[in-house]
Motif scaffolding. Structure first.
Motif, PDB file in Angstrom:
ATOM      1  N   ARG A 171       1.290  -1.417   0.055  1.00  0.00           N
ATOM      2  CA  ARG A 171       0.425  -0.210  -0.047  1.00  0.00           C
ATOM      3  C   ARG A 171       0.652   1.430   0.538  1.00  0.00           C
ATOM      4  N   PRO A 172       0.127   2.706  -0.830  1.00  0.00           N
ATOM      5  CA  PRO A 172       0.885   3.673  -0.960  1.00  0.00           C
ATOM      6  C   PRO A 172       0.476   3.952   0.928  1.00  0.00           C
ATOM      7  N   VAL A 173       2.159   4.976   1.101  1.00  0.00           N
ATOM      8  CA  VAL A 173       2.259   5.217   3.081  1.00  0.00           C
ATOM      9  C   VAL A 173       1.447   6.735   2.676  1.00  0.00           C
ATOM     10  N   TRP A 321       5.815  18.852   4.286  1.00  0.00           N
ATOM     11  CA  TRP A 321       5.967  19.864   3.481  1.00  0.00           C
ATOM     12  C   TRP A 321       7.050  19.784   2.845  1.00  0.00           C
ATOM     13  N   ILE A 322       8.211  18.782   3.799  1.00  0.00           N
ATOM     14  CA  ILE A 322       9.757  18.612   3.346  1.00  0.00           C
ATOM     15  C   ILE A 322       9.445  17.927   2.305  1.00  0.00           C
ATOM     16  N   MET A 323       9.170  16.766   2.441  1.00  0.00           N
ATOM     17  CA  MET A 323       8.142  15.281   1.318  1.00  0.00           C
ATOM     18  C   MET A 323       8.450  15.848   0.097  1.00  0.00           C
ATOM     19  N   SER A 324       7.179  17.185   0.663  1.00  0.00           N
ATOM     20  CA  SER A 324       6.789  17.368  -1.183  1.00  0.00           C
ATOM     21  C   SER A 324       7.361  17.942  -1.451  1.00  0.00           C
ATOM     22  N   GLU A 325       8.261  18.351  -1.517  1.00  0.00           N
ATOM     23  CA  GLU A 325       9.186  19.542  -1.604  1.00  0.00           C
ATOM     24  C   GLU A 325      10.255  18.845  -2.640  1.00  0.00           C
ATOM     25  N   LEU A 326      10.372  17.890  -1.763  1.00  0.00           N
ATOM     26  CA  LEU A 326      11.197  16.368  -2.663  1.00  0.00           C
ATOM     27  C   LEU A 326      10.502  15.528  -3.570  1.00  0.00           C
ATOM     28  N   MET A 327      10.160  15.740  -3.208  1.00  0.00           N
ATOM     29  CA  MET A 327       8.900  14.563  -4.612  1.00  0.00           C
ATOM     30  C   MET A 327       8.868  15.707  -5.824  1.00  0.00           C
ATOM     31  N   ARG A 328       8.325  16.955  -5.709  1.00  0.00           N
ATOM     32  CA  ARG A 328       8.939  17.693  -7.561  1.00  0.00           C
ATOM     33  C   ARG A 328      10.004  17.983  -7.350  1.00  0.00           C
ATOM     34  N   ASN A 329      11.076  17.912  -6.912  1.00  0.00           N
ATOM     35  CA  ASN A 329      12.316  18.608  -6.687  1.00  0.00           C
ATOM     36  C   ASN A 329      13.648  16.801  -6.681  1.00  0.00           C
ATOM     37  N   PHE A 471      14.462   4.718   3.125  1.00  0.00           N
ATOM     38  CA  PHE A 471      13.687   4.194   2.174  1.00  0.00           C
ATOM     39  C   PHE A 471      14.117   5.287   1.391  1.00  0.00           C
ATOM     40  N   ASP A 472      13.616   4.503   0.051  1.00  0.00           N
ATOM     41  CA  ASP A 472      13.306   5.192  -1.169  1.00  0.00           C
ATOM     42  C   ASP A 472      11.551   5.238  -1.620  1.00  0.00           C
ATOM     43  N   TRP A 473      11.283   6.829  -1.942  1.00  0.00           N
ATOM     44  CA  TRP A 473      10.289   7.356  -1.922  1.00  0.00           C
ATOM     45  C   TRP A 473       9.957   7.057  -3.450  1.00  0.00           C
ATOM     46  N   SER A 474       8.850   7.299  -3.560  1.00  0.00           N
ATOM     47  CA  SER A 474       8.191   7.767  -5.376  1.00  0.00           C
ATOM     48  C   SER A 474       6.802   8.094  -5.283  1.00  0.00           C
ATOM     49  N   LEU A 475       6.681   8.871  -6.278  1.00  0.00           N
ATOM     50  CA  LEU A 475       5.132   9.340  -6.678  1.00  0.00           C
ATOM     51  C   LEU A 475       3.915   7.830  -7.020  1.00  0.00           C
ATOM     52  N   LEU A 476       2.508   8.042  -6.279  1.00  0.00           N
ATOM     53  CA  LEU A 476       2.114   7.171  -7.516  1.00  0.00           C
ATOM     54  C   LEU A 476       2.353   6.645  -8.916  1.00  0.00           C
ATOM     55  N   PRO A 499      -3.975  15.345   1.380  1.00  0.00           N
ATOM     56  CA  PRO A 499      -2.806  14.516   2.106  1.00  0.00           C
ATOM     57  C   PRO A 499      -1.521  13.903   0.786  1.00  0.00           C
ATOM     58  N   LEU A 500      -0.733  13.805   1.204  1.00  0.00           N
ATOM     59  CA  LEU A 500       0.325  13.251   0.559  1.00  0.00           C
ATOM     60  C   LEU A 500       0.483  11.524   0.553  1.00  0.00           C
ATOM     61  N   ASN A 501      -0.037  11.066  -0.244  1.00  0.00           N
ATOM     62  CA  ASN A 501       0.712   9.143  -0.107  1.00  0.00           C
ATOM     63  C   ASN A 501       1.535   8.997  -1.303  1.00  0.00           C
ATOM     64  N   LEU A 502       2.716   8.585  -1.087  1.00  0.00           N
ATOM     65  CA  LEU A 502       3.687   8.056  -1.618  1.00  0.00           C
ATOM     66  C   LEU A 502       4.230   6.271  -1.645  1.00  0.00           C
ATOM     67  N   VAL A 503       4.670   5.919  -2.682  1.00  0.00           N
ATOM     68  CA  VAL A 503       5.122   4.228  -2.988  1.00  0.00           C
ATOM     69  C   VAL A 503       6.802   4.705  -2.393  1.00  0.00           C
ATOM     70  N   VAL A 504       6.727   3.900  -1.659  1.00  0.00           N
ATOM     71  CA  VAL A 504       7.948   3.250   0.083  1.00  0.00           C
ATOM     72  C   VAL A 504       8.570   2.073  -0.498  1.00  0.00           C
ATOM     73  N   THR A 505      10.234   2.342  -1.044  1.00  0.00           N
ATOM     74  CA  THR A 505      11.108   1.240  -0.682  1.00  0.00           C
ATOM     75  C   THR A 505      12.582   1.090   0.053  1.00  0.00           C
ATOM     76  N   PRO A 506      12.261  -0.213   0.741  1.00  0.00           N
ATOM     77  CA  PRO A 506      13.052  -0.349   1.933  1.00  0.00           C
ATOM     78  C   PRO A 506      14.316  -0.156   1.152  1.00  0.00           C
ATOM     79  N   TYR A 507      14.938   0.957   1.824  1.00  0.00           N
ATOM     80  CA  TYR A 507      16.658   0.642   1.947  1.00  0.00           C
ATOM     81  C   TYR A 507      17.219   0.072   2.792  1.00  0.00           C
ATOM     82  N   ASN A 508      17.751  -0.923   2.999  1.00  0.00           N
ATOM     83  CA  ASN A 508      18.662  -1.191   4.334  1.00  0.00           C
ATOM     84  C   ASN A 508      18.068  -1.465   5.892  1.00  0.00           C
TER      85      ASN A 508
END
Length: 513
Positions: A171-173, A321-329, A471-476, A499-508
């Motif tokens: 599921r997305p987060v 908000w920080i994660m939102s800007e990171l997904m935009r950039n 985690f690695d993060w990506s958009l829907l 709300p910001l919903n993101l796809v997450v992939t574990p890293y380490n």
């Protein structure tokens, strides 16, 4: 002769009357001329229509472009002055700090904040000064914030485990949900220790959400004091009292448990141990008389309430908000994630908070997001105790002062490419969070500056660093970076509208997660 004298006397009286009238009109005209300019004020409602929006900082910024950095608005029956420039903000928050050091009394704060006994809304005076001293020297000092490091470590690793479980489910987060839960847990354990159960935290969180949502100062009674009864008819007052009673029930349970725990400690040990949580510190100071502190539970509740609102709501929304800007950039995301992983790799989780100091780019990026999305975009309203001049205009006693920190932080005269997300702008900048640079006021400035900024930033930075490290993060699927929704809604704080919903992939991720 008597007739002439009577005639002359009559003429003199008429002339005097005319002269007084002319002088009054001239004085009124002069006073009106000195009042700050502003948009057209309609009968009864004044300029209120301009604020019937979810984005008042934007509307006020646009109006200031036309009317100037010191702008007058008649909001219902309330004289309001909006400050939209660093120069005038300095006049209010530093040069005339004492005059603007009090707060207006609002319906929501009177009810939900225990008759304004909290540090944020307490009127300026001896009681407020005592609260400020208590917070800066005891409750939220640098030493005390450092002491809460084990709580931040434990709760942010719980966040990592929760996000890891969501990733395995496919599921997305929903970031807002997990961030609010984590920041609430950190604040609850810092405030109460282990006596606050998950159930009590959930009850408190729901009540706090109501108080914050209704606490924007735009109720009918706040804007039209003569129509105070309408807040009863609309049910606003009832909803606020319901939230107050809900927080009361939680607080009473927790305070009673904390008192019992302290009594048990006294009986089982003669050694003096340092208090771990904020509530225990307050109770100890009250009992030992080390500080002139009102002993009623109401005062204690008001102080703890501020800590919860500041430590939970603003921290969670800022990380979102920080994660939102990171997904935009994506290029910024790649750069900051590479830095975090370079610093954290081969280190144990217990080392992470100490290593935050080495995350220079991440901290620049946090500053930039706090510039574009300040937690309190209009700060907390100030109250003019006496008439004074600001920016060459007269601000009358009793006026409410709104400092548009959101607009100031985007002022093109102070920020190059002000609307752009450029973390590198802070690389050689001396601008910080301390409120001494008036073009950057995420936590305010002066006497009424937020005393809990260190507490909030410590949690924010560790939460963010671990989300980026583990985690690695990506958009829907199907969403491009330039399509990330950045709509905001402003109540007492600045939040994402959706709300910001993101796809997450574990890293380490640690095995136990």
């Amino acid at each position: 002769m008597e007739l002439n004298t009577a005639t002359l006397l009559s003429i003199a009286l008429v002339s005097l009357t005319i002269l007084v009238s002319v002088l009054r009109r001239k004085s009124a005209s002069s006073s009106k001329k000195r009042r700050p300019p502003g948009p057209l004020s309609l009968p009864f409602i004044g300029s209120l229509l301009h604020l019937l929006t979810s984005q008042p900082p934007v509307v006020l910024r646009d109006l200031a472009k036309k009317y100037g950095p010191v702008m007058y608005l008649r909001l219902g029956q309330i004289d309001t002055v909006v400050i939209s420039s660093p120069v005038e903000a300095q006049e209010v928050l530093r040069d005339n700090n004492l005059n603007f050091s009090s707060r207006p009394s609002l319906l929501a704060t009177e009810i939900f904040c225990y008759d304004n006994m909290d540090i944020a809304f307490a009127p300026y005076g001896a009681y407020w000064r005592m609260l400020r001293k208590l917070c800066t020297m005891e409750l939220l000092s640098v030493r005390k914030v450092r002491q809460f490091a084990p709580i931040r470590d434990s709760e942010t690793m719980s966040l990592v485990r929760d996000v890891g479980a969501i990733s395995r489910s496919g599921r997305p987060v929903n970031l807002a949900s997990v961030l609010m839960s984590c920041s609430n847990s950190i604040t609850a354990k810092a405030a109460f220790g282990e006596v606050c159960s998950a159930e009590l935290r959930e009850q408190f969180l729901s009540a706090m959400e109501v108080g914050v949502r209704l606490g924007g100062g735009l109720s009918i009674g706040d804007l039209f004091p003569s129509l105070w009864f309408l807040d009863i008819i609309t049910g606003l007052k009832r909803r606020l009292w319901q939230a107050r009673r809900q927080t009361d029930a939680v607080f009473e349970t927790i305070i009673a448990e904390c008192e019992a725990r302290r009594e048990k400690k006294k009986k089982t040990s003669t050694a003096t141990t340092e208090d771990d949580d904020v509530l225990s510190v307050i109770l100890r100071l009250r009992d030992e008389g080390e500080i002139e502190f009102p002993s009623g539970n109401t005062n204690i509740k008001a102080i703890i309430l501020d800590l919860f609102i500041g430590g939970t709501e603003t921290t969670a929304t800022s990380v979102e908000w920080i994660m939102s800007e990171l997904m935009r950039n994506p290029e910024v995301m790649a750069k900051v994630q590479a830095e975090v992983r370079r610093v954290f790799d081969t280190k144990t989780p217990q080392d992470h908070e100490v290593l935050i100091e080495e995350l220079c780019y991440m901290r620049m990026m946090v500053k930039e997001v706090m510039r574009l999305h300040p937690p309190l975009p209009l700060l907390i309203p100030h109250f003019a105790r006496e008439t004074c001049d600001i920016g060459g205009f007269e601000v009358t006693a009793g006026s409410r002062i709104l400092v548009n920190g959101w607009a100031i932080a985007r002022h093109p005269d102070y920020w190059h490419d002000a609307e752009e997300f450029i973390p590198e702008r802070f690389e050689r900048s001396k601008v910080d969070y301390k409120g001494t640079h008036f073009e950057y006021l995420p936590f305010g400035s002066g006497r009424r500056m937020c005393p809990g900024s260190n507490f909030g930033l410590a949690a924010l930075e560790l939460i963010l660093a671990r989300l980026l490290y583990y985690f690695d993060w990506s958009l829907l699927a199907g969403t491009r970076p330039d399509e990330v929704d950045m709509d905001m809604v402003v109540g007492a704080t600045l939040k994402r509208k959706n709300p910001l919903n993101l796809v997450v992939t574990p890293y380490n991720v640690p095995m136990e997660s």
